[in-house]
Design an enzyme around this catalytic site. Sequence first.
Site, PDB file in Angstrom:
ATOM      1  N   HIS B  28     114.006  -5.752  21.492  1.00 11.28           N
ATOM      2  CA  HIS B  28     115.213  -4.917  21.378  1.00 11.28           C
ATOM      3  C   HIS B  28     115.196  -3.678  22.271  1.00 11.28           C
ATOM      4  O   HIS B  28     115.424  -2.547  21.849  1.00 11.28           O
ATOM      5  CB  HIS B  28     115.621  -4.616  19.930  1.00 11.28           C
ATOM      6  CG  HIS B  28     114.595  -3.925  19.053  1.00 11.28           C
ATOM      7  ND1 HIS B  28     113.994  -2.736  19.375  1.00 11.28           N
ATOM      8  CD2 HIS B  28     114.102  -4.264  17.837  1.00 11.28           C
ATOM      9  CE1 HIS B  28     113.175  -2.387  18.399  1.00 11.28           C
ATOM     10  NE2 HIS B  28     113.226  -3.294  17.458  1.00 11.28           N
ATOM     11  N   HIS B  82     107.989  -5.874   5.000  1.00 11.86           N
ATOM     12  CA  HIS B  82     108.961  -5.276   5.940  1.00 11.86           C
ATOM     13  C   HIS B  82     110.030  -6.319   6.239  1.00 11.86           C
ATOM     14  O   HIS B  82     109.714  -7.434   6.619  1.00 11.86           O
ATOM     15  CB  HIS B  82     108.211  -4.842   7.209  1.00 11.86           C
ATOM     16  CG  HIS B  82     109.055  -4.248   8.287  1.00 11.86           C
ATOM     17  ND1 HIS B  82     110.256  -3.630   8.045  1.00 11.86           N
ATOM     18  CD2 HIS B  82     108.865  -4.163   9.629  1.00 11.86           C
ATOM     19  CE1 HIS B  82     110.759  -3.203   9.197  1.00 11.86           C
ATOM     20  NE2 HIS B  82     109.952  -3.516  10.169  1.00 11.86           N
ATOM     21  N   GLU B  84     112.417  -6.470   8.536  1.00  6.42           N
ATOM     22  CA  GLU B  84     112.962  -6.693   9.878  1.00  6.42           C
ATOM     23  C   GLU B  84     112.742  -8.152  10.274  1.00  6.42           C
ATOM     24  O   GLU B  84     111.744  -8.777   9.902  1.00  6.42           O
ATOM     25  CB  GLU B  84     112.318  -5.727  10.888  1.00  6.42           C
ATOM     26  CG  GLU B  84     113.098  -5.684  12.194  1.00  6.42           C
ATOM     27  CD  GLU B  84     112.775  -4.473  13.076  1.00  6.42           C
ATOM     28  OE1 GLU B  84     111.829  -3.725  12.759  1.00  6.42           O
ATOM     29  OE2 GLU B  84     113.499  -4.300  14.082  1.00  6.42           O
ATOM     30  N   ASP B  86     111.737  -9.914  12.696  1.00  4.08           N
ATOM     31  CA  ASP B  86     110.518 -10.463  13.294  1.00  4.08           C
ATOM     32  C   ASP B  86     109.491 -10.816  12.220  1.00  4.08           C
ATOM     33  O   ASP B  86     108.515 -11.513  12.497  1.00  4.08           O
ATOM     34  CB  ASP B  86     109.929  -9.521  14.366  1.00  4.08           C
ATOM     35  CG  ASP B  86     109.812  -8.075  13.922  1.00  4.08           C
ATOM     36  OD1 ASP B  86     110.535  -7.661  12.989  1.00  4.08           O
ATOM     37  OD2 ASP B  86     108.999  -7.349  14.512  1.00  4.08           O
ATOM     38  N   HIS B 148     108.633   1.675   9.565  1.00  7.60           N
ATOM     39  CA  HIS B 148     109.622   2.450  10.276  1.00  7.60           C
ATOM     40  C   HIS B 148     111.047   2.129   9.830  1.00  7.60           C
ATOM     41  O   HIS B 148     112.017   2.564  10.496  1.00  7.60           O
ATOM     42  CB  HIS B 148     109.466   2.235  11.803  1.00  7.60           C
ATOM     43  CG  HIS B 148     109.845   0.834  12.217  1.00  7.60           C
ATOM     44  ND1 HIS B 148     110.915   0.578  13.044  1.00  7.60           N
ATOM     45  CD2 HIS B 148     109.366  -0.376  11.868  1.00  7.60           C
ATOM     46  CE1 HIS B 148     111.041  -0.730  13.210  1.00  7.60           C
ATOM     47  NE2 HIS B 148     110.109  -1.320  12.507  1.00  7.60           N
ATOM     48  N   ASP B 167     104.274  -2.903  10.251  1.00  6.76           N
ATOM     49  CA  ASP B 167     104.347  -2.482  11.654  1.00  6.76           C
ATOM     50  C   ASP B 167     103.404  -1.329  12.015  1.00  6.76           C
ATOM     51  O   ASP B 167     103.055  -1.147  13.182  1.00  6.76           O
ATOM     52  CB  ASP B 167     105.788  -2.099  12.023  1.00  6.76           C
ATOM     53  CG  ASP B 167     106.662  -3.314  12.312  1.00  6.76           C
ATOM     54  OD1 ASP B 167     106.109  -4.399  12.574  1.00  6.76           O
ATOM     55  OD2 ASP B 167     107.898  -3.178  12.280  1.00  6.76           O
ATOM     56  N   TYR B 195     103.416   1.445  21.522  1.00  5.43           N
ATOM     57  CA  TYR B 195     104.062   0.970  20.297  1.00  5.43           C
ATOM     58  C   TYR B 195     104.474   2.157  19.427  1.00  5.43           C
ATOM     59  O   TYR B 195     105.606   2.236  18.943  1.00  5.43           O
ATOM     60  CB  TYR B 195     103.126   0.040  19.502  1.00  5.43           C
ATOM     61  CG  TYR B 195     103.837  -0.636  18.354  1.00  5.43           C
ATOM     62  CD1 TYR B 195     104.450  -1.869  18.534  1.00  5.43           C
ATOM     63  CD2 TYR B 195     103.934  -0.026  17.110  1.00  5.43           C
ATOM     64  CE1 TYR B 195     105.143  -2.468  17.491  1.00  5.43           C
ATOM     65  CE2 TYR B 195     104.625  -0.621  16.076  1.00  5.43           C
ATOM     66  CZ  TYR B 195     105.219  -1.844  16.270  1.00  5.43           C
ATOM     67  OH  TYR B 195     105.917  -2.435  15.241  1.00  5.43           O
ATOM     68  N   HIS B 228     101.767  -6.815  13.988  1.00  7.96           N
ATOM     69  CA  HIS B 228     101.776  -7.194  15.413  1.00  7.96           C
ATOM     70  C   HIS B 228     100.408  -6.916  16.006  1.00  7.96           C
ATOM     71  O   HIS B 228      99.784  -5.902  15.676  1.00  7.96           O
ATOM     72  CB  HIS B 228     102.789  -6.363  16.213  1.00  7.96           C
ATOM     73  CG  HIS B 228     104.207  -6.528  15.781  1.00  7.96           C
ATOM     74  ND1 HIS B 228     104.958  -7.634  16.093  1.00  7.96           N
ATOM     75  CD2 HIS B 228     105.020  -5.714  15.065  1.00  7.96           C
ATOM     76  CE1 HIS B 228     106.182  -7.487  15.580  1.00  7.96           C
ATOM     77  NE2 HIS B 228     106.233  -6.340  14.947  1.00  7.96           N
TER      78      HIS B 228
HETATM   79 FE   LIG Z   1     109.846  -3.352  12.324  1.00  6.52          FE
HETATM   80 FE   LIG Z   2     107.765  -5.651  13.620  1.00  8.50          FE
END
Ligand SMILES: [Fe+2]
Ligand SMILES: [Fe+2]
Lengths: 52, 404
Positions: B28, B82, B84, B86, B148, B167, B195, B228
Site C-alpha cells: 500500500h 490484527h 488487516e 494481510d 498500528h 505487526d 518498517y 512479517h
Molecule cells: Fe497491519
Molecule cells: Fe501486517
Amino acid sequence: MTKYVCGVCGYVYDPDKGDDDGGIPAGTSFEKLPDDWACPVCGASKDEFSPE
Amino acid sequence: MSNIYSAIKISDHVYWVGAIDWTIRDFHGYTTPRGSTYNAYLIMADKITLIDTVKAPFKDEMLSRISSVVDPSKIKYIISNHSEMDHSGCLPEVIDMIKPEKVFASAIGVKTLKELFHNEHEIIPVADGERLSLGNMELTFMETRMIHWPDSMFSYLAKDELLFSQDAFGMHLASLERFTDEIPQATLEYEAATYYANIVLPYSAVVLKALDKVSATGWKINIIAPDHGTVWRKDLGKILELYSKWAGQKPTVKAVVVYATMWHSTEKMAGAISEALAGEGIKVRLLSMNETHRSEVVYEVLNAGALIVGSSTLNNNILPQMADVMTYLKGLKPANLIGAAFGSYGWSGESVRHLEEMLKEMKVEIAAPSVSTKHVPDTAVLAKCQELGKTIAASLLKRINDTR
Ligand SMILES: [Fe+2]
Ligand SMILES: [Fe+2]
Ligand SMILES: [Zn+2]
C-alpha cells in the site's frame, strides 16, 4: 472536570492538561473543545469519546 | 498430493506456518524491495490453535505448511491478533473449511472483521489481560491499540515464553531463514527501521506506553514472533531498545534535504544547502524526489533532526512528486524536527510558501528564512542557500545540546 476516553484508541482527554499539540490550553473542558478537534493519537472525532 | 511447503518449528510447541511473498514490491504505497512474509503460527496445545492467517491468495501455502504438522481440521481455536487483510484475508474461507470450535479477536477486532467480511461467523471478543486455556497451556492477551490499528493485540504463550506481536517488531523481508539471527545485521536493522518508519511511526507515543505495559507484566519473553519477516530468539533487548529509540524520536545530528526540480535550479539550491550543512558537521541525506521513493525518505527522516524541503513552482503549485512525499510524511507524524523551504520559479513562485505551510502543519519548526529565486540561482542566491544551511546547522546543534 470530567476526563473523556477515545472509543477507538483509548486515549484519555484530561481537561487539566489540555492538548498541547492540538493547541488546547490546560483547563479546557471536553465540552469546550472545538467541534473539529480530533483525537491526537488516532484522529477520531469528538463523538467517538465518552466520559471516563 | 505433493507438498513443497513445510512448517518450521520455532519453539517447543509452536510452528511457523505462514507464507512467503517473494514478489511484492508495493505494500500500500510502501516500497518493499525484499518482498515480505505473512506469518501465521500453529500452537500444538491440547486445543490446537492458529495465530493469525495470511493474505487471501496465500491460503493454500499456509494450509500446506499446517498439513506438514497436523490435519488443519484438527485446529480448535483461531486467534486474530490484527484484522488487516494481510493477516485476515483468508480467515473467512479458513473458518468455513476447518470449522474451528472458536475464533477470538479483541473487541475492536470483532467489529473490524465484521466490517471487512460482512458475514455471520461468530468471533468472540477477548479483553485486555484475559487468559484463554488451551488445555495444557494458556494464552494471555494484551490490547495494543494503534500499534498500528485500533484492533491490534499481542498474545503471550507463557509455556514457551513466546510473544506473538503481530505487526510490531516485524519487517518486510522475504526469506527462507526463519530467525532474525540468520539474517545479516545491516539488512535487519535497515528493514526493521524502515518498517517502523513507514508503519508504526505515527503511533510512537503509544509504542512507548506499550513497551512499559509489557515490562510491567513481568512476562518472561524468550521469543518474539511478529506477523512479517523473521522471528526474534536472540538478543531481544536489541529490538526493544531500537523500538524505544525510534519511538523517542530524539533529534540527531542529521539533516534530510528533499526536493524536486524541473530545470536543475532547485537542485543547485539543494546542493548548496547540503554542502553548507555538511561543512558544519551535520550528516546530510540529499534526496531528489525525481528519483527517490517516499518510503526511503521517511526511513531517512526517522531520527533525523532537520527536514529541509524544496520544489520548483509548477503552475502556481509545488511539484506533484513533492506533494506526494509531503502528504506521506504528514501522515506519519515525524516529531522534533526543525526545517526550512527553498525553490526556484519562473514567474509566480508559490511553491516555497506552500512548502512552509506544509512544514508548519507537520509541526516542523521553521528555523531559517526560506530561499526562493526566479529561474537559475546566481552567486548571491547560492550564498543565501549556504546561509540557510549554516543557520539550520547551528540551530540543530544547539537543540541537541539543550536536550542532552
Ligand atoms: Fe497491519
Ligand atoms: Fe501486517
Ligand atoms: Zn483515539
